[in-house]
Motif scaffolding. Sequence first.
Motif, PDB file in Angstrom:
ATOM      1  N   SER A  86      15.090   6.749 -10.814  1.00 14.07           N
ATOM      2  CA  SER A  86      16.167   6.407 -11.328  1.00 14.07           C
ATOM      3  C   SER A  86      16.372   5.858 -10.781  1.00 14.07           C
ATOM      4  O   SER A  86      15.403   4.734 -10.330  1.00 14.07           O
ATOM      5  N   ALA A  87      17.382   4.918 -10.224  1.00 15.38           N
ATOM      6  CA  ALA A  87      17.250   3.382  -9.289  1.00 15.38           C
ATOM      7  C   ALA A  87      16.729   3.320  -8.606  1.00 15.38           C
ATOM      8  O   ALA A  87      16.382   2.393  -7.824  1.00 15.38           O
ATOM      9  N   ALA A  88      17.592   4.420  -7.563  1.00 18.89           N
ATOM     10  CA  ALA A  88      17.083   4.655  -5.776  1.00 18.89           C
ATOM     11  C   ALA A  88      15.359   4.793  -6.613  1.00 18.89           C
ATOM     12  O   ALA A  88      14.816   4.359  -5.180  1.00 18.89           O
ATOM     13  N   GLU A  89      14.864   5.416  -7.296  1.00 17.08           N
ATOM     14  CA  GLU A  89      13.541   6.031  -7.436  1.00 17.08           C
ATOM     15  C   GLU A  89      12.470   4.012  -7.747  1.00 17.08           C
ATOM     16  O   GLU A  89      11.293   4.059  -7.185  1.00 17.08           O
ATOM     17  N   ARG A  90      13.419   3.879  -8.159  1.00 23.56           N
ATOM     18  CA  ARG A  90      12.882   2.594  -8.781  1.00 23.56           C
ATOM     19  C   ARG A  90      12.971   1.373  -7.554  1.00 23.56           C
ATOM     20  O   ARG A  90      12.586   0.016  -7.879  1.00 23.56           O
ATOM     21  N   ARG A  91      13.826   1.370  -6.349  1.00 23.77           N
ATOM     22  CA  ARG A  91      14.373   0.503  -5.536  1.00 23.77           C
ATOM     23  C   ARG A  91      12.473   0.273  -4.764  1.00 23.77           C
ATOM     24  O   ARG A  91      11.513   0.235  -4.809  1.00 23.77           O
ATOM     25  N   PRO A  92      12.351  -1.192  -4.534  1.00 25.43           N
ATOM     26  CA  PRO A  92      11.538  -1.794  -3.767  1.00 25.43           C
ATOM     27  C   PRO A  92      10.547  -1.107  -3.200  1.00 25.43           C
ATOM     28  O   PRO A  92      11.642  -0.227  -1.718  1.00 25.43           O
ATOM     29  N   GLY A  93       9.656  -1.492  -3.328  1.00 26.47           N
ATOM     30  CA  GLY A  93       8.220  -0.013  -2.248  1.00 26.47           C
ATOM     31  C   GLY A  93       6.652  -0.444  -2.486  1.00 26.47           C
ATOM     32  O   GLY A  93       6.476  -0.877  -3.271  1.00 26.47           O
ATOM     33  N   SER A  94       5.930  -0.310  -1.528  1.00 27.35           N
ATOM     34  CA  SER A  94       4.630  -0.255  -1.918  1.00 27.35           C
ATOM     35  C   SER A  94       3.930   1.461  -1.356  1.00 27.35           C
ATOM     36  O   SER A  94       4.772   2.344  -0.942  1.00 27.35           O
ATOM     37  N   VAL A  95       2.255   0.597  -1.824  1.00 21.26           N
ATOM     38  CA  VAL A  95       1.817   2.028  -1.190  1.00 21.26           C
ATOM     39  C   VAL A  95       0.912   2.623   0.471  1.00 21.26           C
ATOM     40  O   VAL A  95       0.465   1.376   0.439  1.00 21.26           O
ATOM     41  N   VAL A  96       1.095   2.789   1.490  1.00 21.21           N
ATOM     42  CA  VAL A  96       1.195   3.068   2.402  1.00 21.21           C
ATOM     43  C   VAL A  96       0.068   4.632   3.142  1.00 21.21           C
ATOM     44  O   VAL A  96       0.936   5.667   2.334  1.00 21.21           O
ATOM     45  N   PHE A  97      -0.934   3.915   3.623  1.00 19.96           N
ATOM     46  CA  PHE A  97      -1.911   5.142   4.430  1.00 19.96           C
ATOM     47  C   PHE A  97      -1.102   5.711   5.139  1.00 19.96           C
ATOM     48  O   PHE A  97      -0.774   4.904   5.596  1.00 19.96           O
ATOM     49  N   SER A 141      -1.203  -0.813   1.469  1.00 20.69           N
ATOM     50  CA  SER A 141      -1.554  -1.400   3.030  1.00 20.69           C
ATOM     51  C   SER A 141      -3.224  -1.439   3.076  1.00 20.69           C
ATOM     52  O   SER A 141      -3.504  -2.097   4.591  1.00 20.69           O
ATOM     53  N   HIS A 142      -4.299  -1.593   2.143  1.00 24.48           N
ATOM     54  CA  HIS A 142      -5.704  -2.090   2.892  1.00 24.48           C
ATOM     55  C   HIS A 142      -6.397  -2.398   1.355  1.00 24.48           C
ATOM     56  O   HIS A 142      -7.272  -2.890   1.364  1.00 24.48           O
ATOM     57  N   ILE A 143      -5.452  -3.394   0.774  1.00 22.77           N
ATOM     58  CA  ILE A 143      -6.016  -4.330   0.053  1.00 22.77           C
ATOM     59  C   ILE A 143      -5.660  -5.631   0.053  1.00 22.77           C
ATOM     60  O   ILE A 143      -4.234  -6.192   0.403  1.00 22.77           O
ATOM     61  N   GLY A 144      -6.500  -6.738   0.293  1.00 21.01           N
ATOM     62  CA  GLY A 144      -6.018  -8.565   0.873  1.00 21.01           C
ATOM     63  C   GLY A 144      -7.207  -8.852  -0.493  1.00 21.01           C
ATOM     64  O   GLY A 144      -7.181  -8.085  -1.598  1.00 21.01           O
ATOM     65  N   PHE A 145      -7.033 -10.442  -0.580  1.00 21.66           N
ATOM     66  CA  PHE A 145      -7.741 -11.143  -0.871  1.00 21.66           C
ATOM     67  C   PHE A 145      -8.253 -12.105  -0.291  1.00 21.66           C
ATOM     68  O   PHE A 145      -8.128 -12.762   0.568  1.00 21.66           O
ATOM     69  N   ARG A 146      -9.328 -12.938  -0.532  1.00 22.52           N
ATOM     70  CA  ARG A 146      -9.894 -14.688  -0.690  1.00 22.52           C
ATOM     71  C   ARG A 146      -9.908 -14.993  -2.208  1.00 22.52           C
ATOM     72  O   ARG A 146      -9.626 -15.419  -3.161  1.00 22.52           O
TER      73      ARG A 146
END
Length: 316
Positions: free
Chosen positions: A88-99, A301-306
Motif C-alpha cells: 500500500s502507499a503507507a507501506e511504501r513510504r520512505p524509510g530504511s532498515v535499523v538495528f 544503520s551500519h553501512i557506509g562507504f569511502r
Amino acid sequence: MGVVLLWSAPARAADRCPPSMAPIPGGRYRIGAAGRLPEEAEATVRLQPFCIGRTEVTNRAFATFVAATGYRTQAEQPLPREQFPELSAAERRPGSVVFLPPSPGEPLEELGWWHWVPGADWRHPEGPGSSIDDRLDHPVVQVSLADAEAYAAWAGAAVPSEAQWEFAARGGLKDRAFSWGDTWKPGQANTWQGDFPLSNTAEDGYTGTAPVGRFPANGYGLQDMTGNVWEWTADWYLPGHDRLAGQDDPLLADRAASSDPREPGVAKHVIKGGSFLCAPNYCSRYRPAAREAESPDTGTSHIGFRLASPLLTTHG
C-alpha cells in the motif's frame, strides 16, 4: 591465512593523492583467505597503484554534497509502486532498515533485530527522533550503493573495488588475519563487546558508530578499515574469487553473475570491514578478507562507504 602480498610497486614521486586519501602501492596478491569461509576462496590478482580515503565519508561531508546538489537518497523516497505493487502507499513510504536490540526476555530470532523504520534516513539514522546533529564526524549511514556512487561522482572519485578495498585494508602486512596482525585486539576498532545482540559493554567507548579516525590507523594510514561501519564496494557478490583469478584491477561488474546461496535469485553487492555490531559470538567478519552480501538498494544503520581514485600524476 590472510592475504599474501607477492609484489609491490612503490608510487613514483610524481604521483600523489588528494589530502583526504592515502596512496596505495598496488601489486600482485591473493585476494581472499585460504582455510576460512567458502565465500573467501582465494585468487591471485594484480592492482595498479591507487588512492583510497583515509576514513569513511562523514555525515558532514555528505551534508555538503546534499546542500550543493539537492540530492535525495533512496531512503528519502517512497518505494517504487512498479517494484512493490503488493504494498500500500503507507507501506511504501520512505524509510530504511535499523538495528534495534531485543528487549529483555524477548525471543531471539535470527536477524530479528533488524526492523524497517519509516522515516529512517541519513539525517535520522535510527528513525524519527534521531539526529546527526551531534554526529557530524561519524560515518554517514542509511545510504544505498546508488547514493554512495552519486556522492563519489560529485567528488570526482569512485567506490573502491573489493580488491582495492581488501588490499588497502591489509596496510602492507602479509599472511596476517587482521589489519594489525594475527591476534584480535578489541581496542583496535569499534566493534561489539559482550554477548550480541543482548548486551554491549561498550568497552571501546561506543555502542553505535564512532567519529571517524578514533581508532589506530593501519600501515597505510587508513582508519576504520576494521569495524565502525561496513563499507560498500563496486563488486557484485559471488562466493569465492575464481572469476577474478589472473585479472588486472579486477571488478565483478556483471549483475547477472551475482549469486548468494542464502537468497537465490537476488543480486547483491560486496560489503567489507565489519561494523560496530560485529562480535566474536556473531558476525566476526572484521578481517580484511571477510566479506558479506547486501542488496545494493538497501541502506542500513551500519553501512557506509569511502572513496577511491587513481593516483594523480603531475608533470614537469
